[in-house]
Design an enzyme around this catalytic site. Structure first.
Site, short mmCIF file in Angstrom:
data_model
loop_
_atom_site.label_atom_id
_atom_site.label_comp_id
_atom_site.label_asym_id
_atom_site.label_seq_id
_atom_site.Cartn_x
_atom_site.Cartn_y
_atom_site.Cartn_z
N VAL A 130 0.87 -1.17 0.00
CA VAL A 130 0.00 0.00 0.00
C VAL A 130 0.91 1.22 0.00
O VAL A 130 1.81 1.34 0.84
CB VAL A 130 -0.91 -0.01 1.25
N CYS A 131 0.69 2.12 -0.95
CA CYS A 131 1.51 3.34 -1.02
C CYS A 131 1.37 4.13 0.27
O CYS A 131 0.27 4.55 0.65
CB CYS A 131 1.07 4.19 -2.22
N ILE A 132 2.47 4.34 0.94
CA ILE A 132 2.44 4.99 2.25
C ILE A 132 1.95 6.43 2.18
O ILE A 132 1.17 6.87 3.02
CB ILE A 132 3.80 4.88 2.97
N ALA A 191 -1.76 6.37 1.52
CA ALA A 191 -2.44 5.82 2.69
C ALA A 191 -2.54 6.85 3.81
O ALA A 191 -3.60 7.03 4.40
CB ALA A 191 -1.72 4.56 3.18
#
Length: 130
Positions: free
Chosen positions: A77-79, A82
């Site tokens: 998940v792209c930080i 997110a």
């Protein structure tokens, strides 16, 4: 064949997560490999543990999580996306002094470099959503 899949849309407002899941199931059923799943932009909402869709709709976050865990897939998940949307793991919740965390088990937060790495390792990168 090796695939990296990138999901850009959220379950509540896009067909992307459902199409991506159907494609991922077909890939695995055909004996191919998924080297990385990357959830970006609104697609990060697929990884939240607190979304609860109406009972008459598919629960795509649950379905994705079950698929990821069943096949032991690398789900990133792209930080940055997110954090912007309030999806955090325990470490980030502590870092930002947030009252809780909501990233589903089986997913990890990381940067866009993971998408690039997945594209380099895979034979094909397929995107779902904008």
């Amino acid at each position: 064949m090796k695939f990296t899949l990138a999901v850009y849309g959220a379950p509540a407002n896009s067909q992307a997560p459902q199409s991506g899941l159907h494609f991922a199931r077909a890939v695995m059923a055909q004996g191919h490999e998924i080297v990385r799943l990357f959830f970006y932009q609104d697609g990060v909402n697929t990884a939240t543990a607190i979304a609860q869709p109406p009972q008459d709709e598919a629960n795509l976050p649950n379905e994705w999580q079950a698929f990821i865990q069943e096949h032991k897939l690398d789900a990133v998940v792209c930080i940055a996306a997110a954090l912007r949307r309030g999806v955090v793991d325990q470490a980030e919740a502590g870092r930002y002094q947030l009252p809780g965390h909501n990233l589903r088990p089986g997913y990890e937060l990381s940067g866009l470099g993971q998408l690039l790495d997945g594209a380099l390792v895979a034979d094909r990168i397929i995107t779902f959503g904008a």
